[in-house]
Scaffold this active site. Sequence first.
Site, short mmCIF file in Angstrom:
data_model
loop_
_atom_site.label_atom_id
_atom_site.label_comp_id
_atom_site.label_asym_id
_atom_site.label_seq_id
_atom_site.Cartn_x
_atom_site.Cartn_y
_atom_site.Cartn_z
N ASP A 10 0.86 -1.18 0.00
CA ASP A 10 0.00 0.00 0.00
C ASP A 10 0.90 1.23 0.00
OD1 ASP A 10 -2.37 1.58 0.25
OD2 ASP A 10 -1.95 1.80 2.39
N SER A 11 0.27 2.38 -0.22
CA SER A 11 1.02 3.64 -0.14
C SER A 11 1.48 3.92 1.30
CB SER A 11 0.13 4.78 -0.61
OG SER A 11 -1.08 4.79 0.13
N CYS A 73 -3.73 -0.90 -2.19
CA CYS A 73 -4.01 0.52 -2.42
C CYS A 73 -5.01 0.72 -3.56
CB CYS A 73 -2.70 1.22 -2.75
SG CYS A 73 -2.88 2.98 -2.97
N GLU A 153 -5.66 8.58 10.17
CA GLU A 153 -4.26 8.48 10.61
C GLU A 153 -4.04 9.17 11.95
OE1 GLU A 153 -1.11 8.49 7.97
OE2 GLU A 153 -2.13 6.89 6.89
N CYS A 185 -11.11 2.94 -0.48
CA CYS A 185 -9.82 3.41 0.03
C CYS A 185 -9.45 2.57 1.24
CB CYS A 185 -9.92 4.89 0.41
SG CYS A 185 -8.44 5.53 1.20
N1 DGL Z 1 -3.92 3.79 0.22
C1 DGL Z 1 -4.60 4.87 -0.47
C2 DGL Z 1 -5.82 4.28 -1.19
O1 DGL Z 1 -6.34 3.24 -0.85
C3 DGL Z 1 -5.01 5.95 0.48
C4 DGL Z 1 -3.87 6.80 0.99
C5 DGL Z 1 -3.17 7.56 -0.11
O2 DGL Z 1 -3.68 8.58 -0.63
O3 DGL Z 1 -2.07 7.14 -0.45
O4 DGL Z 1 -6.27 4.87 -2.14
#
Ligand code: DGL
Length: 267
Positions: A10-11, A73, A153, A185
């Site tokens: 993930d990001s 992500c 967060e 998300c």
């Molecule tokens: N993990 C990202 C998503 O599911 C959310 C956080 C981001 O903007 O990186 O889209």
Amino acid sequence: MDNRPVGIFDSGVGGLTVVKEVMKQLNNESIIYFGDTARVPYGTKSKNTVTKFAIQIIRFLLQQDVKAIIIACNTVNSNCIEELRNVFPDVIIEGVVEPGVKMALSATKNGRIGVIGTEATIASNRYTTLLTENHKDYRVYNKACPLFVPLVEDGWQNKQVTIMVIEEYLKELKTKDIDTLILGCTHYPILHTALKQVVGDNIQLINPANEAAHSMGERLLEKNIAATHSLGHKFYVSDHPEKMKDMAKMFLGYTINEVVEIDIENY
Ligand code: DGL
């Protein structure tokens, strides 16, 4: 049978909501998780940048000898999963968007579906494209909710201000007579209770992670590479390993003892 790990990335920390589902449903599997905490958020970045980042991460995961990958992500899924499958044709790459679409299509009764996600996910229109591919008469209503990620967060999922922010973002969606809302998300499942409070009982909330874990399980069985027992899980980030440990309590419900920091730009 294949006891090599499944890679999940993930990001940032949000993908732990997907890890949680995989741990629950596929408890014989070992997981290698990577969170790109140095470069988060992806949700405000361009397709080219997100694709470049995802290619580096997949290279890193392949170097850890993963047998399959789940892209947790939504932003990566929506923007470039097909490109990534083309670049890495030899590894199973599962996402969350396709599973989320499958769940929503079987949940909706009236064919009116809402989707919430980051700006990049909503701008890609990927959910709408897949939802309406075989259902031209279905109506999809999208809304980017950029403030949800920082609220989660900061651990504000139960605060009154979060309810107010949700109300503001979903004001219009609530007038569209949707019966299904996709949480597009990684972070949004943490807001489940607050979202439910705002949308009420007539709208079903879809967490794509449920079906993503399930469909990965099916792929592994199909290919005869399901694991017989877990060898444990490993967690990597590109920055702030301590923060990942803190966040794990909220996203996974337990503490992670070790998080390793790596330089993802090297891959
Ligand atoms: N993990 C990202 C998503 O599911 C959310 C956080 C981001 O903007 O990186 O889209």
